[in-house]
Motif scaffolding. Structure first.
Motif, mmCIF file in Angstrom:
data_model
loop_
_atom_site.group_PDB
_atom_site.id
_atom_site.type_symbol
_atom_site.label_atom_id
_atom_site.label_comp_id
_atom_site.label_asym_id
_atom_site.label_seq_id
_atom_site.Cartn_x
_atom_site.Cartn_y
_atom_site.Cartn_z
ATOM 1 N N ARG A 22 26.636 43.960 7.156
ATOM 2 C CA ARG A 22 26.440 43.483 5.781
ATOM 3 C C ARG A 22 24.974 43.564 5.375
ATOM 4 O O ARG A 22 24.655 43.701 4.207
ATOM 5 C CB ARG A 22 26.960 42.055 5.643
ATOM 6 C CG ARG A 22 28.475 41.970 5.784
ATOM 7 C CD ARG A 22 28.898 40.558 5.920
ATOM 8 N NE ARG A 22 28.361 40.089 7.196
ATOM 9 C CZ ARG A 22 28.432 38.848 7.614
ATOM 10 N NH1 ARG A 22 28.979 37.935 6.870
ATOM 11 N NH2 ARG A 22 27.945 38.506 8.781
ATOM 12 N N ASN A 23 24.089 43.487 6.343
ATOM 13 C CA ASN A 23 22.662 43.573 6.062
ATOM 14 C C ASN A 23 22.263 44.976 5.603
ATOM 15 O O ASN A 23 21.250 45.151 4.945
ATOM 16 C CB ASN A 23 21.859 43.150 7.291
ATOM 17 C CG ASN A 23 20.407 42.907 6.969
ATOM 18 O OD1 ASN A 23 20.056 42.579 5.833
ATOM 19 N ND2 ASN A 23 19.564 43.061 7.959
ATOM 20 N N LEU A 24 23.051 45.986 5.984
ATOM 21 C CA LEU A 24 22.749 47.355 5.566
ATOM 22 C C LEU A 24 22.778 47.489 4.049
ATOM 23 O O LEU A 24 21.985 48.218 3.469
ATOM 24 C CB LEU A 24 23.732 48.346 6.179
ATOM 25 C CG LEU A 24 23.517 48.699 7.635
ATOM 26 C CD1 LEU A 24 24.578 49.671 8.098
ATOM 27 C CD2 LEU A 24 22.143 49.260 7.857
ATOM 28 N N TRP A 25 23.711 46.786 3.394
ATOM 29 C CA TRP A 25 23.787 46.852 1.932
ATOM 30 C C TRP A 25 22.511 46.297 1.315
ATOM 31 O O TRP A 25 21.945 46.882 0.395
ATOM 32 C CB TRP A 25 24.995 46.078 1.411
ATOM 33 C CG TRP A 25 26.282 46.727 1.757
ATOM 34 C CD1 TRP A 25 27.136 46.355 2.763
ATOM 35 C CD2 TRP A 25 26.851 47.876 1.155
ATOM 36 N NE1 TRP A 25 28.203 47.211 2.801
ATOM 37 C CE2 TRP A 25 28.057 48.147 1.822
ATOM 38 C CE3 TRP A 25 26.464 48.708 0.104
ATOM 39 C CZ2 TRP A 25 28.876 49.199 1.477
ATOM 40 C CZ3 TRP A 25 27.292 49.755 -0.243
ATOM 41 C CH2 TRP A 25 28.472 50.001 0.440
ATOM 42 N N GLY A 26 22.029 45.173 1.847
ATOM 43 C CA GLY A 26 20.786 44.596 1.338
ATOM 44 C C GLY A 26 19.589 45.485 1.622
ATOM 45 O O GLY A 26 18.718 45.659 0.775
ATOM 46 N N PHE A 27 19.560 46.043 2.828
ATOM 47 C CA PHE A 27 18.444 46.917 3.180
ATOM 48 C C PHE A 27 18.506 48.218 2.392
ATOM 49 O O PHE A 27 17.488 48.827 2.098
ATOM 50 C CB PHE A 27 18.456 47.184 4.690
ATOM 51 C CG PHE A 27 17.236 47.895 5.195
ATOM 52 C CD1 PHE A 27 15.971 47.516 4.799
ATOM 53 C CD2 PHE A 27 17.363 48.950 6.074
ATOM 54 C CE1 PHE A 27 14.850 48.173 5.275
ATOM 55 C CE2 PHE A 27 16.242 49.614 6.552
ATOM 56 C CZ PHE A 27 14.988 49.222 6.144
ATOM 57 N N GLY A 28 19.704 48.635 2.028
ATOM 58 C CA GLY A 28 19.861 49.851 1.231
ATOM 59 C C GLY A 28 19.323 49.704 -0.180
ATOM 60 O O GLY A 28 18.944 50.687 -0.815
ATOM 61 N N HIS A 29 19.259 48.466 -0.667
ATOM 62 C CA HIS A 29 18.715 48.248 -2.010
ATOM 63 C C HIS A 29 17.189 48.354 -2.031
ATOM 64 O O HIS A 29 16.604 48.568 -3.085
ATOM 65 C CB HIS A 29 19.140 46.880 -2.557
ATOM 66 C CG HIS A 29 20.592 46.816 -2.871
ATOM 67 N ND1 HIS A 29 21.184 47.629 -3.821
ATOM 68 C CD2 HIS A 29 21.585 46.062 -2.354
ATOM 69 C CE1 HIS A 29 22.460 47.356 -3.881
ATOM 70 N NE2 HIS A 29 22.744 46.424 -2.985
ATOM 71 N N PHE A 30 16.544 48.192 -0.876
ATOM 72 C CA PHE A 30 15.079 48.269 -0.837
ATOM 73 C C PHE A 30 14.562 49.646 -1.237
ATOM 74 O O PHE A 30 13.685 49.748 -2.092
ATOM 75 C CB PHE A 30 14.562 47.857 0.550
ATOM 76 C CG PHE A 30 13.076 47.967 0.692
ATOM 77 C CD1 PHE A 30 12.240 47.105 0.004
ATOM 78 C CD2 PHE A 30 12.519 48.956 1.482
ATOM 79 C CE1 PHE A 30 10.863 47.211 0.124
ATOM 80 C CE2 PHE A 30 11.149 49.070 1.605
ATOM 81 C CZ PHE A 30 10.323 48.187 0.920
ATOM 82 N N PRO A 31 15.079 50.760 -0.673
ATOM 83 C CA PRO A 31 14.607 52.067 -1.144
ATOM 84 C C PRO A 31 14.944 52.314 -2.619
ATOM 85 O O PRO A 31 14.185 52.963 -3.331
ATOM 86 C CB PRO A 31 15.330 53.076 -0.243
ATOM 87 C CG PRO A 31 15.730 52.317 0.947
ATOM 88 C CD PRO A 31 15.945 50.912 0.495
ATOM 89 N N ASP A 32 16.076 51.774 -3.058
ATOM 90 C CA ASP A 32 16.425 51.906 -4.478
ATOM 91 C C ASP A 32 15.407 51.208 -5.362
ATOM 92 O O ASP A 32 15.065 51.704 -6.434
ATOM 93 C CB ASP A 32 17.817 51.328 -4.745
ATOM 94 C CG ASP A 32 18.918 52.237 -4.245
ATOM 95 O OD1 ASP A 32 18.663 53.452 -4.115
ATOM 96 O OD2 ASP A 32 20.020 51.727 -3.979
ATOM 97 N N SER A 33 14.908 50.057 -4.894
ATOM 98 C CA SER A 33 13.927 49.324 -5.696
ATOM 99 C C SER A 33 12.594 50.058 -5.771
ATOM 100 O O SER A 33 11.789 49.799 -6.658
ATOM 101 C CB SER A 33 13.710 47.923 -5.127
ATOM 102 O OG SER A 33 13.023 47.978 -3.893
ATOM 103 N N LEU A 34 12.355 50.979 -4.836
ATOM 104 C CA LEU A 34 11.122 51.774 -4.841
ATOM 105 C C LEU A 34 11.329 53.134 -5.505
ATOM 106 O O LEU A 34 10.485 54.008 -5.376
ATOM 107 C CB LEU A 34 10.614 51.971 -3.415
ATOM 108 C CG LEU A 34 10.254 50.705 -2.656
ATOM 109 C CD1 LEU A 34 9.895 51.030 -1.216
ATOM 110 C CD2 LEU A 34 9.106 49.978 -3.334
ATOM 111 N N ALA A 35 12.453 53.303 -6.176
ATOM 112 C CA ALA A 35 12.794 54.521 -6.922
ATOM 113 C C ALA A 35 13.047 55.720 -6.011
ATOM 114 O O ALA A 35 12.831 56.860 -6.412
ATOM 115 C CB ALA A 35 11.729 54.849 -7.958
ATOM 116 N N PHE A 36 13.509 55.487 -4.778
ATOM 117 C CA PHE A 36 13.888 56.599 -3.911
ATOM 118 C C PHE A 36 15.274 57.111 -4.268
ATOM 119 O O PHE A 36 15.540 58.288 -4.162
ATOM 120 C CB PHE A 36 13.870 56.181 -2.431
ATOM 121 C CG PHE A 36 12.510 56.203 -1.818
ATOM 122 C CD1 PHE A 36 11.925 57.388 -1.444
ATOM 123 C CD2 PHE A 36 11.810 55.029 -1.621
ATOM 124 C CE1 PHE A 36 10.667 57.417 -0.876
ATOM 125 C CE2 PHE A 36 10.558 55.040 -1.054
ATOM 126 C CZ PHE A 36 9.981 56.238 -0.683
#
Length: 130
Positions: A22-36
């Protein structure tokens, strides 16, 4: 037979990503927040790369490419997520001291397994060559 202690310790590095899916979903949002973009795919690719590199090190095969894969991931992690926090005391996050230590270990391992012919030019004779 080579020692499995060092690769075994280094193989534990990607395990933190597999601890809680479940932590992968949260960690996956981090690159999205940096516009990757495609953050979850990038995180899954990172974990797959780390796992394959660790398996290669445990088998003592493709040591230099496996170290290069780790160096790319650790360097990107420092640049993107851990900079400028150097040291974490206790159970914390965001420190880059472990990544720097692993980079030095993987660099040393890659240099120790680098082909000798690639380092020495052809006009220099290897010691003991006839």
């Amino acid at each position: 037979m080579p020692s499995v202690a060092a690769p075994d310790v280094l193989a534990s590095h990607p395990l933190h990503g597999f601890r809680d899916w479940r932590n992968l979903w949260g960690f996956g949002h981090f690159p999205d927040s940096l516009a990757f973009g495609h953050g979850l795919a990038l995180v899954c690719l990172m974990l797959a790369t780390q796992t394959m590199c660790c398996l290669a090190l445990l088998a003592w095969r493709f040591v230099v490419p496996a170290c290069a894969g780790h160096l790319v991931i650790l360097g990107a992690g420092i640049a993107i997520a851990h900079w400028p926090d150097w040291f974490v005391v206790g159970p914390g996050t965001d420190g880059m001291e472990q990544s720097v230590l692993l980079i030095s270990c993987f660099t040393s391992l890659a240099l120790a397994h680098w082909p000798a012919r690639a380092i020495a030019p052809d006009f220099i004779e290897a010691p003991g060559a006839v």
